[in-house]
Design an enzyme around this catalytic site. Sequence first.
Site, PDB file in Angstrom:
ATOM      1  N   LYS A   1       0.226  -1.731  -0.253  1.00 28.90           N
ATOM      2  CA  LYS A   1      -0.028  -0.161  -0.055  1.00 28.90           C
ATOM      3  C   LYS A   1       0.722   1.248   0.258  1.00 28.90           C
ATOM      4  O   LYS A   1       0.172   2.221  -0.333  1.00 28.90           O
ATOM      5  CB  LYS A   1      -0.797  -0.211   1.158  1.00 28.90           C
TER       6      LYS A   1
ATOM      7  N   ASP B   1     -10.773   2.876   2.523  1.00 29.83           N
ATOM      8  CA  ASP B   1     -10.439   1.771   3.259  1.00 29.83           C
ATOM      9  C   ASP B   1     -11.880   3.143   4.492  1.00 29.83           C
ATOM     10  O   ASP B   1     -11.787   1.739   5.194  1.00 29.83           O
ATOM     11  CB  ASP B   1      -9.210   1.012   4.655  1.00 29.83           C
TER      12      ASP B   1
HETATM   13  P1  NAP Z   1      -0.002  -3.744  10.910  1.00 28.51           P
HETATM   14  O1  NAP Z   1       0.019  -2.817  10.446  1.00 28.51           O
HETATM   15  O2  NAP Z   1       0.677  -4.864  10.925  1.00 28.51           O
HETATM   16  O3  NAP Z   1      -1.097  -3.144  12.523  1.00 28.51           O
HETATM   17  C1  NAP Z   1      -1.286  -4.740  13.312  1.00 28.51           C
HETATM   18  C2  NAP Z   1      -1.617  -4.129  14.979  1.00 28.51           C
HETATM   19  O4  NAP Z   1      -1.793  -4.692  15.794  1.00 28.51           O
HETATM   20  C3  NAP Z   1      -0.789  -2.920  15.571  1.00 28.51           C
HETATM   21  O5  NAP Z   1      -1.408  -1.616  16.016  1.00 28.51           O
HETATM   22  C4  NAP Z   1       0.183  -3.987  16.058  1.00 28.51           C
HETATM   23  O6  NAP Z   1       1.249  -3.565  17.757  1.00 28.51           O
HETATM   24  C5  NAP Z   1      -0.846  -4.485  17.035  1.00 28.51           C
HETATM   25  N1  NAP Z   1      -0.312  -6.781  17.268  1.00 28.51           N
HETATM   26  C6  NAP Z   1       0.015  -7.220  17.123  1.00 28.51           C
HETATM   27  N2  NAP Z   1       0.329  -8.352  17.251  1.00 28.51           N
HETATM   28  C7  NAP Z   1       0.391  -7.988  18.845  1.00 28.51           C
HETATM   29  C8  NAP Z   1       0.479  -7.954  19.870  1.00 28.51           C
HETATM   30  N3  NAP Z   1       0.836  -9.635  19.717  1.00 28.51           N
HETATM   31  N4  NAP Z   1       0.013  -8.217  21.062  1.00 28.51           N
HETATM   32  C9  NAP Z   1       0.077  -6.159  21.046  1.00 28.51           C
HETATM   33  N5  NAP Z   1      -0.196  -5.734  20.011  1.00 28.51           N
HETATM   34  C10 NAP Z   1      -0.585  -6.448  18.614  1.00 28.51           C
HETATM   35  O7  NAP Z   1      -1.989  -4.307  10.218  1.00 28.51           O
HETATM   36  P2  NAP Z   1      -3.079  -3.433   9.768  1.00 28.51           P
HETATM   37  O8  NAP Z   1      -3.253  -3.440   8.703  1.00 28.51           O
HETATM   38  O9  NAP Z   1      -3.157  -2.617  10.438  1.00 28.51           O
HETATM   39  O10 NAP Z   1      -4.005  -4.746   9.991  1.00 28.51           O
HETATM   40  C11 NAP Z   1      -4.388  -4.831  11.447  1.00 28.51           C
HETATM   41  C12 NAP Z   1      -5.239  -6.321  11.456  1.00 28.51           C
HETATM   42  O11 NAP Z   1      -6.853  -4.803  11.375  1.00 28.51           O
HETATM   43  C13 NAP Z   1      -5.334  -7.029  10.543  1.00 28.51           C
HETATM   44  O12 NAP Z   1      -5.715  -8.010  11.635  1.00 28.51           O
HETATM   45  C14 NAP Z   1      -5.858  -7.272   9.441  1.00 28.51           C
HETATM   46  O13 NAP Z   1      -6.269  -8.427   8.744  1.00 28.51           O
HETATM   47  C15 NAP Z   1      -7.527  -6.370   9.486  1.00 28.51           C
HETATM   48  N6  NAP Z   1      -7.909  -5.146   8.921  1.00 28.51           N
HETATM   49  C16 NAP Z   1      -8.999  -5.611   8.225  1.00 28.51           C
HETATM   50  C17 NAP Z   1      -9.588  -4.558   6.931  1.00 28.51           C
HETATM   51  C18 NAP Z   1     -11.184  -4.764   6.958  1.00 28.51           C
HETATM   52  O14 NAP Z   1     -11.481  -3.830   5.634  1.00 28.51           O
HETATM   53  N7  NAP Z   1     -11.476  -5.596   8.276  1.00 28.51           N
HETATM   54  C19 NAP Z   1      -8.603  -3.659   6.596  1.00 28.51           C
HETATM   55  C20 NAP Z   1      -7.752  -3.381   7.164  1.00 28.51           C
HETATM   56  C21 NAP Z   1      -7.074  -4.907   8.093  1.00 28.51           C
HETATM   57  P3  NAP Z   1       2.688  -2.866  17.839  1.00 28.51           P
HETATM   58  O15 NAP Z   1       2.433  -1.860  16.487  1.00 28.51           O
HETATM   59  O16 NAP Z   1       2.920  -2.788  18.833  1.00 28.51           O
HETATM   60  O17 NAP Z   1       3.430  -4.259  16.778  1.00 28.51           O
END
Ligand code: NAP
Length: 290
Positions: free
Chosen positions: A80, A116
């Site tokens: 992205k 999004d």
């Molecule tokens: P990302 O950029 O990798 O961010 C992940 C987030 O989760 C960060 O805030 C991270 O914290 C936190 N995290 C991960 N593992 C953790 C742990 N063990 N303990 C505490 N915090 C943890 O991912 P993203 O793109 O934002 O996506 C996040 C989620 O949203 C995913 O599950 C994705 O599938 C979902 N999503 C859904 C949609 C939809 O259309 N519904 C769209 C986009 C994303 P840190 O910063 O501390 O690493």
Amino acid sequence: MTTAATATGAGKNALKRACVIGWPIGHSRSPLIHGYWLEEHGLADSYERVAVPPEQIDGFFADFTATGGYVGGNVTIPHKEAAFRAMAHVDETARALSACNTFWLDAGTLWGSNTDVYGFLANLDAGAPGWDQRRGTALVLGAGGAARAVVFGLKQRGFDRVLLANRTIARAQELAQDFGAMVIEWADLPRAMGDTDLLVNTTSLGMTGQPPLELDLAPLSPKACVTDIVYVPLETPLLSAAKARGNRVVDGLGMLLHQAVPGFERWFGVRPDVTEVLRAKIVADLLASQ
Ligand code: NAP
């Protein structure tokens, strides 16, 4: 070979092709969503998955207008930000997020957007009408890429107070600075929940295969709306717990469905609807792949 002229639809009655790019890409449900709409609208155009490894993403966009054969597409992890850098023009939302999830060719030039934000807001509008009547306090868990879209959307919708909690505080601080949110410590969540009108999980916690999101909802106002953008499982433990205590809940699948609407309209010229039939189709696919 498909030329840029046919890709942009300049050729009369040319079939249009759109794509979703990512690495890996096999998991993407976008082809199911767009394929359903193409069929629903009787269009012979197509939408396909294209696997683009990270080392090839810049070349993919550099060659796009000459060799792509596509009218545009969606971008998923991890491209992205690279897509944002590759666009000749971006809209205000993509610029604010420094990330594009949707792009299209216009007169041979690449344009990018980030839908999004639209997907997140439209999902709440559809799933919990009136959720934004009281634009008091929104509490957002997480500060990753998806959180940027969520916080930007909430500020756009007029939420004055957006609180942000994340494991990595520095990441939350950067996001908060960009969009005017306020960072709180994870340990302060119980205190913050009392005043919360909307609780949003944007972390991957609670997703199948990931650690659980451990959060006691006891301090949360019964009037608060709760949404989780994780949609595998469809009803996350956070949503189950919120529902059990009478909070309004909205699952994350609708965000995925609604974010697809503007791209489809842009590439194929018809604004599609997010219907129960479409949702049921994607739910069936989610269940089948578990
Ligand atoms: P990302 O950029 O990798 O961010 C992940 C987030 O989760 C960060 O805030 C991270 O914290 C936190 N995290 C991960 N593992 C953790 C742990 N063990 N303990 C505490 N915090 C943890 O991912 P993203 O793109 O934002 O996506 C996040 C989620 O949203 C995913 O599950 C994705 O599938 C979902 N999503 C859904 C949609 C939809 O259309 N519904 C769209 C986009 C994303 P840190 O910063 O501390 O690493």
